[in-house]
Motif scaffolding. Structure first.
Motif, PDB file in Angstrom:
ATOM      1  N   UNK A  49      38.274  46.536  39.760  1.00  0.00           N
ATOM      2  CA  UNK A  49      38.390  47.985  39.688  1.00  0.00           C
ATOM      3  C   UNK A  49      39.725  48.408  39.097  1.00  0.00           C
ATOM      4  N   UNK A  50      40.794  47.754  39.546  1.00  0.00           N
ATOM      5  CA  UNK A  50      42.135  48.088  39.083  1.00  0.00           C
ATOM      6  C   UNK A  50      42.666  47.010  38.141  1.00  0.00           C
ATOM      7  N   UNK A  51      43.455  47.438  37.159  1.00  0.00           N
ATOM      8  CA  UNK A  51      44.027  46.476  36.216  1.00  0.00           C
ATOM      9  C   UNK A  51      45.001  45.539  36.920  1.00  0.00           C
ATOM     10  N   UNK A  52      45.740  46.076  37.884  1.00  0.00           N
ATOM     11  CA  UNK A  52      46.661  45.258  38.668  1.00  0.00           C
ATOM     12  C   UNK A  52      46.326  45.392  40.147  1.00  0.00           C
ATOM     13  N   UNK A  53      46.602  44.343  40.897  1.00  0.00           N
ATOM     14  CA  UNK A  53      46.342  44.381  42.328  1.00  0.00           C
ATOM     15  C   UNK A  53      47.247  45.414  42.987  1.00  0.00           C
ATOM     16  N   UNK A  54      46.696  46.097  44.016  1.00  0.00           N
ATOM     17  CA  UNK A  54      47.383  47.210  44.656  1.00  0.00           C
ATOM     18  C   UNK A  54      47.429  47.025  46.175  1.00  0.00           C
ATOM     19  N   UNK A  72      42.328  44.118  45.568  1.00  0.00           N
ATOM     20  CA  UNK A  72      41.553  44.684  44.472  1.00  0.00           C
ATOM     21  C   UNK A  72      40.074  44.622  44.841  1.00  0.00           C
ATOM     22  N   UNK A  73      39.238  45.225  44.002  1.00  0.00           N
ATOM     23  CA  UNK A  73      37.788  45.180  44.196  1.00  0.00           C
ATOM     24  C   UNK A  73      37.186  44.359  43.065  1.00  0.00           C
ATOM     25  N   UNK A  74      36.482  43.293  43.408  1.00  0.00           N
ATOM     26  CA  UNK A  74      35.847  42.407  42.435  1.00  0.00           C
ATOM     27  C   UNK A  74      34.514  43.035  42.031  1.00  0.00           C
ATOM     28  N   UNK A 161      43.729  41.387  34.562  1.00  0.00           N
ATOM     29  CA  UNK A 161      42.379  41.134  35.043  1.00  0.00           C
ATOM     30  C   UNK A 161      41.362  41.508  33.974  1.00  0.00           C
ATOM     31  N   UNK A 162      41.810  41.579  32.713  1.00  0.00           N
ATOM     32  CA  UNK A 162      40.876  41.824  31.626  1.00  0.00           C
ATOM     33  C   UNK A 162      39.933  40.651  31.468  1.00  0.00           C
ATOM     34  N   UNK A 163      38.665  40.952  31.221  1.00  0.00           N
ATOM     35  CA  UNK A 163      37.718  39.897  30.901  1.00  0.00           C
ATOM     36  C   UNK A 163      38.071  39.301  29.543  1.00  0.00           C
TER      37      UNK A 163
END
Length: 231
Positions: A49-54, A72-74, A161-163
């Motif tokens: 969900x997020x580009x970086x972990x929060x 994060x949310x997978x 976390x970009x594919x």
């Protein structure tokens, strides 16, 4: 890649329709399945969900709350991710009750993280978002000769976390809805809801889902439907 519509029509005009019916059908199927996939739903190039972990506050089923600085949310299955030292871990969703980030809150619905779309009376509408990897891989197989993409925890990290970095690698996001209706958690599906709708509201129910702008994957449509069938 979607075949340009102008090019398709020019091709159709020049081809022998009787001899090339099979070919035409295949092209049309490819065109409209690609268009439907590109227009029907949102898409993303990220696995999370997020580009970086929060940071987030995680509430467990036993009532205990934990503050985790890197979560994060997978989107592969709408589960919770967290960092354990340098390792990305997928949480056991059976132990998670809710997760609250700075900008949004999730609750556990059927083992997946769901947001609350709306509350109408005593009815609560939830939405779960996840990547439709099967549809994506099927579309890729039909359009290109490349290896289907699978997604594992080992592909994720805190900084990226970009594919991938290419615009054409966009995964469709599936919206699945549940509703807590008369104390029962129901999947928002035509047959499932029909069985639970009071008889005096069934005519209105059928009218709403028959509207040309109604969609089973759209927040506004589902909220309208829930309001119509909720006392």
């Amino acid at each position: 890649m979607i075949l340009p519509i102008d090019g398709l029509f020019n091709y159709i005009r020049t081809m022998n329709m009787k001899k090339n019916l099979t070919h035409l059908t295949a092209i049309a199927t490819l065109l409209f399945s690609s268009v439907a996939m590109s227009m029907a739903q949102e898409s993303t190039t990220m696995a999370t969900l997020y580009r970086q972990f929060k940071p987030a506050v995680i509430t467990l089923t036993n009532g205990r709350s934990i503050k985790n600085p890197l979560t994060n949310v997978f989107l592969k299955n709408s589960s919770l991710l967290y960092m354990n030292n340098s390792h990305t871990m997928e949480a056991n969703m059976e132990t998670i009750s809710q997760v609250e980030f700075e900008d949004r809150k999730f609750v556990n619905v059927k083992g997946q993280l769901a947001t609350i779309v709306d509350t109408i009376g005593n009815t609560v509408l939830y939405r779960i978002d996840y990547l439709d990897l099967e549809a994506y891989n099927a579309n890729i197989k039909n359009n290109r000769q490349i290896t289907s993409i699978s997604m594992g925890i080992d592909q994720l990290g805190t900084t990226s976390v970009d594919i991938n970095g290419e615009d054409d690698f966009k995964f469709p996001l599936v919206h699945k809805y549940y509703m807590l209706y008369n104390g029962e958690l129901l999947l928002v599906h035509e047959r499932e809801i029909w069985r639970k709708v009071p008889k005096d509201k069934r005519r209105l129910y059928k009218t709403i889902i028959s509207l040309p702008d109604f969609s089973w994957v759209d927040d506004a449509s589902i909220v309208k439907l829930v309001k119509a069938i909720t006392d």
